[in-house]
Scaffold this active site. Structure first.
Site, PDB file in Angstrom:
ATOM      1  N   GLU A  46       5.669  -3.245   0.609  1.00 54.81           N
ATOM      2  CA  GLU A  46       5.581  -3.110  -0.848  1.00 54.81           C
ATOM      3  C   GLU A  46       4.849  -1.807  -1.124  1.00 54.81           C
ATOM      4  O   GLU A  46       3.619  -1.743  -1.064  1.00 54.81           O
ATOM      5  CB  GLU A  46       4.822  -4.305  -1.441  1.00 54.81           C
ATOM      6  CG  GLU A  46       5.525  -5.644  -1.289  1.00 54.81           C
ATOM      7  CD  GLU A  46       6.686  -5.825  -2.274  1.00 54.81           C
ATOM      8  OE1 GLU A  46       6.724  -5.103  -3.293  1.00 54.81           O
ATOM      9  OE2 GLU A  46       7.552  -6.677  -2.019  1.00 54.81           O
ATOM     10  N   CYS A  75       0.821  -0.160  -9.222  1.00 58.59           N
ATOM     11  CA  CYS A  75       1.978   0.387  -8.481  1.00 58.59           C
ATOM     12  C   CYS A  75       3.173   0.593  -9.384  1.00 58.59           C
ATOM     13  O   CYS A  75       3.940   1.529  -9.183  1.00 58.59           O
ATOM     14  CB  CYS A  75       2.332  -0.517  -7.315  1.00 58.59           C
ATOM     15  SG  CYS A  75       2.673  -2.212  -7.805  1.00 58.59           S
ATOM     16  N   GLY A  98       0.836  -1.204   0.000  1.00 60.22           N
ATOM     17  CA  GLY A  98       0.000   0.000   0.000  1.00 60.22           C
ATOM     18  C   GLY A  98       0.862   1.243   0.000  1.00 60.22           C
ATOM     19  O   GLY A  98       1.995   1.211  -0.487  1.00 60.22           O
ATOM     20  N   ALA A 119       2.600   6.183   3.812  1.00 60.14           N
ATOM     21  CA  ALA A 119       2.147   6.748   5.087  1.00 60.14           C
ATOM     22  C   ALA A 119       1.668   5.618   5.998  1.00 60.14           C
ATOM     23  O   ALA A 119       2.045   5.548   7.176  1.00 60.14           O
ATOM     24  CB  ALA A 119       1.022   7.759   4.837  1.00 60.14           C
ATOM     25  N   VAL A 120       0.858   4.720   5.449  1.00 59.82           N
ATOM     26  CA  VAL A 120       0.396   3.575   6.248  1.00 59.82           C
ATOM     27  C   VAL A 120       1.560   2.606   6.489  1.00 59.82           C
ATOM     28  O   VAL A 120       1.647   1.988   7.546  1.00 59.82           O
ATOM     29  CB  VAL A 120      -0.814   2.888   5.579  1.00 59.82           C
ATOM     30  CG1 VAL A 120      -1.220   1.643   6.352  1.00 59.82           C
ATOM     31  CG2 VAL A 120      -1.988   3.848   5.487  1.00 59.82           C
ATOM     32  N   GLY A 121       2.471   2.527   5.533  1.00 62.13           N
ATOM     33  CA  GLY A 121       3.664   1.687   5.716  1.00 62.13           C
ATOM     34  C   GLY A 121       4.400   2.062   7.002  1.00 62.13           C
ATOM     35  O   GLY A 121       4.870   1.198   7.741  1.00 62.13           O
TER      36      GLY A 121
HETATM   37  P1  NAD Z   1      -5.383   0.858   0.644  1.00 61.94           P
HETATM   38  O1  NAD Z   1      -6.024   2.149   0.974  1.00 61.94           O
HETATM   39  O2  NAD Z   1      -6.215  -0.308   0.241  1.00 61.94           O
HETATM   40  O3  NAD Z   1      -4.487   0.485   1.902  1.00 61.94           O
HETATM   41  C1  NAD Z   1      -3.731  -0.698   1.952  1.00 61.94           C
HETATM   42  C2  NAD Z   1      -4.091  -1.465   3.203  1.00 61.94           C
HETATM   43  O4  NAD Z   1      -3.748  -0.691   4.348  1.00 61.94           O
HETATM   44  C3  NAD Z   1      -5.571  -1.776   3.321  1.00 61.94           C
HETATM   45  O5  NAD Z   1      -5.744  -3.130   3.680  1.00 61.94           O
HETATM   46  C4  NAD Z   1      -6.045  -0.853   4.410  1.00 61.94           C
HETATM   47  O6  NAD Z   1      -7.105  -1.372   5.170  1.00 61.94           O
HETATM   48  C5  NAD Z   1      -4.819  -0.668   5.276  1.00 61.94           C
HETATM   49  N1  NAD Z   1      -4.823   0.599   5.979  1.00 61.94           N
HETATM   50  C6  NAD Z   1      -5.244   1.789   5.501  1.00 61.94           C
HETATM   51  N2  NAD Z   1      -5.103   2.749   6.450  1.00 61.94           N
HETATM   52  C7  NAD Z   1      -4.579   2.138   7.544  1.00 61.94           C
HETATM   53  C8  NAD Z   1      -4.188   2.591   8.853  1.00 61.94           C
HETATM   54  N3  NAD Z   1      -4.319   3.858   9.215  1.00 61.94           N
HETATM   55  N4  NAD Z   1      -3.691   1.681   9.706  1.00 61.94           N
HETATM   56  C9  NAD Z   1      -3.567   0.398   9.349  1.00 61.94           C
HETATM   57  N5  NAD Z   1      -3.901  -0.084   8.126  1.00 61.94           N
HETATM   58  C10 NAD Z   1      -4.409   0.769   7.234  1.00 61.94           C
HETATM   59  O7  NAD Z   1      -4.340   1.017  -0.532  1.00 61.94           O
HETATM   60  P2  NAD Z   1      -3.454   2.280  -0.899  1.00 61.94           P
HETATM   61  O8  NAD Z   1      -2.439   2.510   0.157  1.00 61.94           O
HETATM   62  O9  NAD Z   1      -4.283   3.386  -1.393  1.00 61.94           O
HETATM   63  O10 NAD Z   1      -2.725   1.623  -2.161  1.00 61.94           O
HETATM   64  C11 NAD Z   1      -2.145   2.393  -3.112  1.00 61.94           C
HETATM   65  C12 NAD Z   1      -0.658   2.507  -2.872  1.00 61.94           C
HETATM   66  O11 NAD Z   1      -0.095   1.215  -2.801  1.00 61.94           O
HETATM   67  C13 NAD Z   1       0.065   3.191  -3.993  1.00 61.94           C
HETATM   68  O12 NAD Z   1       1.086   4.007  -3.460  1.00 61.94           O
HETATM   69  C14 NAD Z   1       0.660   2.049  -4.765  1.00 61.94           C
HETATM   70  O13 NAD Z   1       1.793   2.387  -5.536  1.00 61.94           O
HETATM   71  C15 NAD Z   1       0.990   1.103  -3.680  1.00 61.94           C
HETATM   72  N6  NAD Z   1       1.032  -0.260  -4.172  1.00 61.94           N
HETATM   73  C16 NAD Z   1       2.204  -0.914  -4.138  1.00 61.94           C
HETATM   74  C17 NAD Z   1       2.283  -2.200  -4.647  1.00 61.94           C
HETATM   75  C18 NAD Z   1       3.552  -2.982  -4.637  1.00 61.94           C
HETATM   76  O14 NAD Z   1       3.463  -4.173  -4.878  1.00 61.94           O
HETATM   77  N7  NAD Z   1       4.698  -2.381  -4.347  1.00 61.94           N
HETATM   78  C19 NAD Z   1       1.144  -2.786  -5.178  1.00 61.94           C
HETATM   79  C20 NAD Z   1      -0.054  -2.083  -5.184  1.00 61.94           C
HETATM   80  C21 NAD Z   1      -0.104  -0.820  -4.666  1.00 61.94           C
END
Ligand code: NAD
Length: 454
Positions: free
Chosen positions: A230, A264, A208, A211-213
């Site tokens: 990721e 991504c 994802g 920021a959440v990472g």
């Molecule tokens: P998303 O909003 O679905 O979030 C990802 C996960 O994090 C979800 O399961 C969500 O429930 C959880 N989450 C959200 N907020 C949270 C919090 N405050 N605390 C704990 N968990 C929380 O997805 P996203 O982040 O919008 O995804 C898009 C991003 O992901 C883009 O930056 C994209 O490039 C990146 N991405 C990376 C890959 C990769 O393989 N490297 C693949 C797909 C997407």
């Protein structure tokens, strides 16, 4: 609130057919108890789970395709290729090699310690948490799960609440196929994920945004749990003058507008070197027409933006350059046409954060030095792409830039090559997976020494 008049303190209050959902703590305790019995360790269990996952994907493909269409307007062909087919490939590659990957690897023993033998064995980690995003909500949930199961772990899978149909399909169908004692799907948004993150896991695999990472990594630190992150970022495409611009434009457009740009590793922007920009822009417009016809809204092949929030974020970027093609949109349908913007300033908002949608800015730069400097002044991207015929340019980009992956002439496809590691570096993430790299991620490489006592 309903009250059940006959309820006594001993009777179940408000007896309903559905049991109360298990708490995060209870789920993890239950899975850990199962792991501790050793049930997930035998090769036979791992193979059976992978076979069951294969059956889930093939027998329930219709249900998943429907959910993916509901969540993201994915066409059957695209959804099959990038979600179901992709995961089956990853799974088949793993099944074909698993026994060999699990064989202890002999290690050399220095003269001083001989006679003795040494080897490396792969230990499962325990209970792992997989947190998936919405953009490839099936693939990015199940392909890490392939690695987690192959490595002999119990796993909690948390699909994205922003792809609710796919999340619900996973929660409903997966327990019918996989060992429910060792694999659980927990649906939910921030509160549910926060509750999960309070538990002790043996690995957390998060896909994802960054920021959440950071939230995930901070939560993991409390238990000293290793993480794979990721993440995403702005993946550039460098285009040199003199290359076949029709081929270049077609391959860029194919990678960029897949899943309406919500990929991504999608090309985020183009750095067009020298005089290449105007001709490339015209070819990009042609390529979009070739791929999606004159009206991508009605062709059935082109996806939709995941929700209104992302739609509004994206349409606010449309004024950041001259529109070469696209720009039309319809909020009610979450439709944003494949769009190419020219004459984009490096300071424009569209160039500040990952676009993650169907807008492709073209930025002109004078030469390769300027392109390399542009890339290196910014966060390390998840992928870097270049279209060039020059071996010298390829060597310079390989040696002078850092990115999760580097691909000449073929955006996006590296992630479908299971012998390549997939992951980011710096702001685009940490750790890697796919194929044998997944097994590394989800196991501990244990050193074993065996010296005879006489
Ligand atoms: P998303 O909003 O679905 O979030 C990802 C996960 O994090 C979800 O399961 C969500 O429930 C959880 N989450 C959200 N907020 C949270 C919090 N405050 N605390 C704990 N968990 C929380 O997805 P996203 O982040 O919008 O995804 C898009 C991003 O992901 C883009 O930056 C994209 O490039 C990146 N991405 C990376 C890959 C990769 O393989 N490297 C693949 C797909 C997407």
């Amino acid at each position: 609130m309903n009250h059940t008049p006959a309820a006594t303190p001993d009777a179940a209050p408000e007896a309903t057919p559905e049991a109360a959902p298990e708490t995060a703590a209870a789920t993890v305790t239950r899975l850990r108890a199962a792991f501790d019995t050793g049930r997930t360790k035998p090769l036979a269990w791992r193979q059976a789970q992978l076979a069951a996952l294969r059956s889930l994907l093939t027998e329930q493909s219709e249900a998943f395709l429907q959910a993916l269409h509901e969540d993201l307007g994915k066409s059957t062909a695209e959804a099959y290729r990038t979600e179901i087919g992709f995961t089956l490939n990853e799974l088949d590659h793993t099944v074909a090699h698993l026994e060999q990957w699990l064989r202890p690897k002999p290690a050399a023993v220095p003269e001083f310690f001989q006679p003795a033998a040494a080897r490396v064995v792969r230990d499962p980690l325990g209970v792992v948490l997989i947190i998936a995003p919405w953009n490839y909500p099936l693939q990015l949930a199940l392909s890490p799960l392939v690695g987690a199961l192959a490595a002999g772990n119990a796993a909690v899978l948390k699909p994205s609440e922003l792809a609710p149909a796919t999340s619900a399909a996973l929660a409903r169908l997966l327990p019918r196929y996989l060992d429910p004692a060792a694999v659980a799907v927990v649906e939910g948004a921030v509160p549910e994920t926060t509750a999960l993150l309070e538990q002790r896991f043996d690995h957390i695999f998060y896909t994802g945004n960054g920021a959440v990472g950071r939230i995930v990594m901070a939560a993991a630190a409390r238990h000293l749990t290793p993480v794979t992150l990721e993440l995403g970022g702005k993946s550039p495409v460098v285009v040199e003058p003199g290359v076949d611009l029709a081929v270049t434009a077609r391959r860029i457009a194919r990678g960029k507008f897949l899943n309406a740009g919500q990929t991504c590793v999608a090309p985020d922007y183009v750095l067009a070197i020298g005089e290449s920009a105007p001709a490339l822009e015209a070819h990009l417009a042609d390529a979009v027409r070739e791929l999606y016809g004159d009206d991508p809204a009605t062709g059935g092949e082109y996806g939709r933006i995941v929700n209104e929030r992302h739609f509004d974020r994206l349409t606010a970027l449309l004024g950041d350059g001259r529109t070469v093609t696209g720009g039309t949109h319809d909020r009610a349908d979450r439709y944003l046409a494949p769009t190419v913007l020219a004459d984009v300033s490096p300071e424009a908002p569209v160039m500040r954060a990952e676009i993650f949608g169907p807008i492709l800015p073209v930025v002109a730069v004078p030469d390769l030095d300027a392109a390399i400097a542009f890339i290196n002044e910014r966060d390390k991207p998840l992928a870097l792409y270049a279209f060039t015929e020059s071996a010298h340019t390829k060597q310079r980009l390989t040696e002078e830039t850092s990115s999760g992956a580097l691909s000449f002439g073929l955006p996006v496809s590296h992630l479908a090559m299971p012998e390549l590691p997939f992951g980011g570096v710096g702001e685009s993430g940490m750790g890697r997976y796919h194929g044998e790299y997944s097994l590394d991620t989800f196991s501990h490489a244990k050193a074993v020494v065996d010296k005879p006592l006489a």
